[in-house]
Design a protein around this motif. Structure first.
Motif, PDB file in Angstrom:
ATOM      1  N   MET A   1      -0.009  10.554   6.858  1.00 54.02           N
ATOM      2  CA  MET A   1      -0.753   9.339   7.213  1.00 54.02           C
ATOM      3  C   MET A   1      -2.119   9.322   6.527  1.00 54.02           C
ATOM      4  N   ALA A   2      -2.783  10.469   6.491  1.00 52.44           N
ATOM      5  CA  ALA A   2      -4.086  10.544   5.831  1.00 52.44           C
ATOM      6  C   ALA A   2      -3.945  10.247   4.339  1.00 52.44           C
ATOM      7  N   LYS A   3      -2.897  10.801   3.727  1.00 53.01           N
ATOM      8  CA  LYS A   3      -2.653  10.539   2.305  1.00 53.01           C
ATOM      9  C   LYS A   3      -2.348   9.059   2.078  1.00 53.01           C
ATOM     10  N   LEU A   4      -1.553   8.466   2.964  1.00 55.12           N
ATOM     11  CA  LEU A   4      -1.219   7.047   2.839  1.00 55.12           C
ATOM     12  C   LEU A   4      -2.480   6.193   2.942  1.00 55.12           C
ATOM     13  N   GLN A   5      -3.373   6.522   3.861  1.00 52.26           N
ATOM     14  CA  GLN A   5      -4.616   5.766   3.996  1.00 52.26           C
ATOM     15  C   GLN A   5      -5.397   5.772   2.679  1.00 52.26           C
ATOM     16  N   GLU A   6      -5.463   6.932   2.026  1.00 56.56           N
ATOM     17  CA  GLU A   6      -6.159   7.029   0.739  1.00 56.56           C
ATOM     18  C   GLU A   6      -5.458   6.187  -0.324  1.00 56.56           C
ATOM     19  N   GLU A   7      -4.131   6.256  -0.352  1.00 59.60           N
ATOM     20  CA  GLU A   7      -3.367   5.498  -1.341  1.00 59.60           C
ATOM     21  C   GLU A   7      -3.513   3.993  -1.131  1.00 59.60           C
ATOM     22  N   LEU A   8      -3.490   3.550   0.124  1.00 61.66           N
ATOM     23  CA  LEU A   8      -3.634   2.120   0.415  1.00 61.66           C
ATOM     24  C   LEU A   8      -4.998   1.609  -0.028  1.00 61.66           C
ATOM     25  N   ALA A   9      -6.015   2.457   0.077  1.00 57.62           N
ATOM     26  CA  ALA A   9      -7.360   2.062  -0.337  1.00 57.62           C
ATOM     27  C   ALA A   9      -7.456   1.907  -1.855  1.00 57.62           C
ATOM     28  N   GLU A  10      -6.530   2.541  -2.592  1.00 50.90           N
ATOM     29  CA  GLU A  10      -6.546   2.459  -4.055  1.00 50.90           C
ATOM     30  C   GLU A  10      -5.563   1.436  -4.613  1.00 50.90           C
ATOM     31  N   MET A  11      -4.542   1.079  -3.840  1.00 51.91           N
ATOM     32  CA  MET A  11      -3.551   0.088  -4.298  1.00 51.91           C
ATOM     33  C   MET A  11      -4.189  -1.289  -4.353  1.00 51.91           C
ATOM     34  N   THR A  12      -3.810  -2.072  -5.361  1.00 51.52           N
ATOM     35  CA  THR A  12      -4.328  -3.425  -5.487  1.00 51.52           C
ATOM     36  C   THR A  12      -3.180  -4.414  -5.411  1.00 51.52           C
ATOM     37  N   VAL A  13      -3.387  -5.473  -4.641  1.00 50.93           N
ATOM     38  CA  VAL A  13      -2.439  -6.585  -4.592  1.00 50.93           C
ATOM     39  C   VAL A  13      -3.198  -7.846  -4.977  1.00 50.93           C
ATOM     40  N   GLU A  14      -2.458  -8.837  -5.465  1.00 49.62           N
ATOM     41  CA  GLU A  14      -3.106 -10.069  -5.905  1.00 49.62           C
ATOM     42  C   GLU A  14      -2.458 -11.260  -5.228  1.00 49.62           C
ATOM     43  N   GLY A  15      -3.291 -12.138  -4.686  1.00 48.30           N
ATOM     44  CA  GLY A  15      -2.823 -13.385  -4.108  1.00 48.30           C
ATOM     45  C   GLY A  15      -3.314 -14.524  -4.979  1.00 48.30           C
ATOM     46  N   GLU A  16      -2.666 -15.655  -4.879  1.00 50.98           N
ATOM     47  CA  GLU A  16      -3.102 -16.795  -5.686  1.00 50.98           C
ATOM     48  C   GLU A  16      -2.866 -18.095  -4.956  1.00 50.98           C
ATOM     49  N   SER A  17      -3.520 -19.115  -5.466  1.00 48.96           N
ATOM     50  CA  SER A  17      -3.328 -20.465  -4.948  1.00 48.96           C
ATOM     51  C   SER A  17      -3.539 -21.442  -6.094  1.00 48.96           C
TER      52      SER A  17
END
Length: 114
Positions: free
Chosen positions: A25-41
Motif C-alpha cells: 500500500m505504501a508503494k502504491l501511494q508513491e506510485e499513484l503520486a507519480e502517475m499522470t492522467v489527462e482529462g479533456e473537454s
C-alpha cells in the motif's frame, strides 16, 4: 518455525500478510503520486493533467478559445477538463488497488482505503 502451535502459527501468517499488504500500500501511494492522467473537454481544446491521486499539475488550453465574449464557456471547459482528469485519476487508483488485492489473494471487490 511455529509448527505445532496451532492458531498461533495462523496468526503469525496473518501478521506477515498484513505487513506485506502495508508495504504494498505504501508503494502504491508513491506510485499513484507519480502517475499522470489527462482529462479533456471541448473536443481537446482544454486538457488537464493530474496525478492518479487527483492532484492537478497542469493545464493546456488551445488559444482559439480566448474570446472575451465567451469567458463563461472557457471557465466551464476548464472545470470540465479538471473534473474529467480527477475522475480518471480515481479510476486509475482503483485499478491499481485491484491489482494489489488480486496479488494478495483478497476477495474481489474488497474496498481498501487509498
Amino acid at each position: 518455525m511455529l509448527k505445532g502451535l496451532g492458531q498461533l502459527g495462523d496468526m503469525a501468517k496473518m501478521m506477515k500478510a498484513a505487513q506485506e499488504m502495508q508495504g504494498k500500500m505504501a508503494k502504491l501511494q508513491e506510485e499513484l503520486a507519480e502517475m499522470t492522467v489527462e482529462g479533456e473537454s471541448g473536443a481537446g481544446l482544454v486538457k488537464a493533467r493530474c496525478t492518479a491521486k487527483g492532484v492537478l499539475n497542469g493545464l493546456d488550453i488551445d488559444p482559439s478559445i480566448f474570446n472575451p465574449d465567451e469567458k463563461e464557456v472557457v471557465e466551464d471547459l476548464i472545470l470540465a477538463a479538471i473534473k474529467d482528469a480527477q475522475a480518471k485519476a480515481q479510476v486509475r487508483a482503483r485499478q491499481e488497488m485491484e491489482k494489489i488485492t488480486r496479488e494478495m489473494g483478497l476477495p474481489e471487490g474488497m474496498d481498501l482505503p487509498l
